[in-house]
Design an enzyme around this catalytic site. Structure first.
Site, short mmCIF file in Angstrom:
data_model
loop_
_atom_site.label_atom_id
_atom_site.label_comp_id
_atom_site.label_asym_id
_atom_site.label_seq_id
_atom_site.Cartn_x
_atom_site.Cartn_y
_atom_site.Cartn_z
N ASP A 1 0.86 -1.19 0.00
CA ASP A 1 0.00 0.00 0.00
C ASP A 1 0.90 1.24 0.00
O ASP A 1 1.82 1.35 0.82
CB ASP A 1 -0.87 -0.05 1.27
CG ASP A 1 -1.89 1.07 1.33
OD1 ASP A 1 -3.08 0.80 1.15
OD2 ASP A 1 -1.48 2.22 1.57
N HIS B 1 -4.99 14.36 -9.24
CA HIS B 1 -5.34 12.96 -9.44
C HIS B 1 -4.55 12.32 -10.59
O HIS B 1 -4.14 11.15 -10.50
CB HIS B 1 -6.86 12.88 -9.71
CG HIS B 1 -7.44 11.56 -9.40
ND1 HIS B 1 -7.54 10.57 -10.33
CD2 HIS B 1 -7.95 11.06 -8.25
CE1 HIS B 1 -8.09 9.50 -9.76
NE2 HIS B 1 -8.36 9.78 -8.50
N GLU C 1 -4.94 2.29 -3.94
CA GLU C 1 -3.46 2.26 -3.93
C GLU C 1 -2.98 1.01 -3.22
O GLU C 1 -1.91 1.00 -2.60
CB GLU C 1 -2.86 3.53 -3.29
CG GLU C 1 -3.78 4.31 -2.40
CD GLU C 1 -4.08 3.62 -1.05
OE1 GLU C 1 -5.04 2.83 -1.05
OE2 GLU C 1 -3.37 3.88 -0.07
N ASN D 1 -2.17 12.94 -4.21
CA ASN D 1 -3.34 13.41 -4.98
C ASN D 1 -3.66 14.86 -4.63
O ASN D 1 -3.90 15.69 -5.52
CB ASN D 1 -4.56 12.55 -4.65
CG ASN D 1 -4.64 11.30 -5.50
OD1 ASN D 1 -4.13 11.28 -6.61
ND2 ASN D 1 -5.25 10.27 -4.97
N ASP E 1 -2.26 9.05 -10.55
CA ASP E 1 -2.35 7.91 -11.49
C ASP E 1 -0.96 7.53 -12.02
O ASP E 1 -0.65 6.35 -12.17
CB ASP E 1 -3.26 8.27 -12.67
CG ASP E 1 -4.73 8.18 -12.30
OD1 ASP E 1 -5.03 7.79 -11.14
OD2 ASP E 1 -5.58 8.51 -13.15
N1 LIG Z 1 -4.92 9.08 -8.41
C1 LIG Z 1 -5.59 8.07 -7.90
N2 LIG Z 1 -5.86 8.02 -6.59
C2 LIG Z 1 -6.51 6.98 -6.08
C3 LIG Z 1 -6.95 5.92 -6.90
N3 LIG Z 1 -7.58 5.03 -6.11
C4 LIG Z 1 -7.54 5.50 -4.84
N4 LIG Z 1 -6.89 6.69 -4.81
C5 LIG Z 1 -6.62 7.55 -3.67
O1 LIG Z 1 -5.77 6.93 -2.74
C6 LIG Z 1 -5.90 7.63 -1.51
C7 LIG Z 1 -5.79 6.68 -0.36
O2 LIG Z 1 -5.73 7.42 0.80
P1 LIG Z 1 -5.70 6.79 2.24
O3 LIG Z 1 -6.50 5.50 2.25
O4 LIG Z 1 -6.06 7.83 3.20
O5 LIG Z 1 -4.23 6.33 2.45
P2 LIG Z 1 -2.87 7.12 2.41
O6 LIG Z 1 -3.04 8.58 2.20
O7 LIG Z 1 -2.02 6.43 1.40
O8 LIG Z 1 -2.30 6.88 3.83
P3 LIG Z 1 -1.60 5.59 4.39
O9 LIG Z 1 -2.08 4.42 3.62
O10 LIG Z 1 -2.05 5.52 5.83
O11 LIG Z 1 -0.14 5.78 4.27
C8 LIG Z 1 -7.21 8.38 -1.55
O12 LIG Z 1 -6.96 9.76 -1.66
C9 LIG Z 1 -7.85 7.87 -2.87
O13 LIG Z 1 -8.60 8.88 -3.51
C10 LIG Z 1 -6.67 6.00 -8.30
O14 LIG Z 1 -7.01 5.13 -9.10
N5 LIG Z 1 -5.99 7.08 -8.76
#
Ligand SMILES: Nc1nc2c(ncn2[C@@H]2O[C@H](COP(=O)(O)OP(=O)(O)OP(=O)(O)O)[C@@H](O)[C@H]2O)c(=O)[nH]1
Length: 317
Positions: free
Chosen positions: A184, A197, A227, A192, A201
């Site tokens: 992860d 965004h 992610e 983002n 990606d």
């Molecule tokens: N650009 C993009 N962002 C994505 C996609 N799928 C999920 N996300 C983003 O991934 C982010 C995940 O955030 P969190 O679950 O808070 O996790 P994090 O910020 O990585 O924090 P930790 O995992 O605790 O380190 C969110 O902002 C989602 O919008 C995608 O296909 N493209």
């Protein structure tokens, strides 16, 4: 009534054969051509010469040597002649497809007659074949799309879970260990939020590509969603899998993504479990354990791989 009793009908059939776009040929009991129509000669590309009295084997040999007529992919002419000879007259009626030089396809039927003559009838099925091939390709494309993550091109969750289930059965049969990791990206929300965004990606694509490059051919990377990625490491004990993933972690530190921002880099965390580490049997059970270890890696400061450690049993009150 047979044409021999009706000369008019026999004439008509001969006229039809002369005009028809279907190829027609008659071989005697010794397999010599006694008749073929112009369409037959054209299909097999020998209209410039006569094959009357020659055997079917002679025609095949000629086609092979001249690279005309049928596409023959056999390296050895004698092997091919033997094979084709063994098939011919192997049943009173046979039908099979033949691909011709230049991309045309024909459906060939062979009928053995009571006195041993063989009647060949060929119809052009190029259009049907093209439709069939286009459908096959479309089916393959749809299947690929249904199993692939659009953004990164790696197996999607459904595909990954199928592979995980297969690996569980394989490992149960072979008694070879395998590991599952859940990876992860760290603080991905900030990527983002700060760079947009589309930049996020790009990071996901880079990550999938980078991890894949550092895995062995038999390992499987899949995108589980957002992610979050899964890695299957067949034939690996926990220390081996840990070594592989730590190497990815370390090498990623040297990577920069100028397309996101000057000097941009990122990290990830991973939870790792060896199959059989806990009683749960299914892929989801194993994934839950990897997730538990991932949670520990995040809590421990991120940018690390944490192996699953069984929870101590709660004391009995
Ligand atoms: N650009 C993009 N962002 C994505 C996609 N799928 C999920 N996300 C983003 O991934 C982010 C995940 O955030 P969190 O679950 O808070 O996790 P994090 O910020 O990585 O924090 P930790 O995992 O605790 O380190 C969110 O902002 C989602 O919008 C995608 O296909 N493209």
């Amino acid at each position: 009534m047979s044409p021999s009793h009706n000369p008019k009908l026999a004439d008509l059939l001969l006229q039809y054969a002369g005009l028809s776009e279907n190829g027609i040929a008659v071989l005697d009991a010794e397999n010599r051509f006694v008749y073929y129509n112009p369409a037959f000669a054209q299909m097999f590309d020998f209209a410039d010469q006569s094959m009357i009295s020659k055997t079917h084997g002679d025609l095949m040999e000629w086609m092979y040597m001249q690279q005309r007529g049928s596409n023959i992919e056999w390296a050895n002419l004698q092997d091919w002649l033997e094979y084709a000879g063994s098939r011919q007259r192997s049943a009173p009626f046979r039908s099979f497809e033949v691909d011709l030089k230049g991309g045309r396809w024909i459906l060939m039927t062979e009928q053995v007659c009571p006195d041993g003559e063989l009647v060949m009838f060929c119809s052009d099925i190029t259009r049907q074949k093209e439709t069939e091939n286009a459908l096959k390709k479309a089916h393959g494309d749809i299947e690929r799309l249904a199993l692939t993550d659009d953004l990164t091109g790696v197996p999607n969750r459904r595909n990954f879970m199928q592979r995980l289930a297969q690996e569980i059965s394989r490992s149960q049969r072979s008694a070879e260990p395998f590991c599952l990791a859940m990876l992860d990206l760290d603080f991905f929300k900030k990527v983002n939020d700060r760079f947009g965004h589309a930049a996020g990606d790009e990071v996901l694509k880079h990550f999938a590509n980078f991890v894949q490059q550092h895995l062995r051919a038999e390992d499987v990377l899949g995108r589980l969603g957002g992610e979050e990625f899964g890695v299957l490491l067949p034939n690996s004990s926990l220390p081996v899998a840990q070594l592989v993933l730590n190497r990815v972690l370390e090498r990623l530190q040297a990577e920069r993504l100028p397309e996101v921002a000057a000097d941009f880099s990122y990290t990830f965390s991973g939870g790792l479990v060896q199959h059989g580490a806990a009683p749960g049997k299914s892929g989801s059970d194993l994934l839950a354990l990897a997730d538990q270890a991932l949670y520990a890696a995040k809590a421990d400061g991120r940018n690390r791989i944490a192996p699953y450690t069984p929870q101590p049993a709660a004391p009995v009150a």
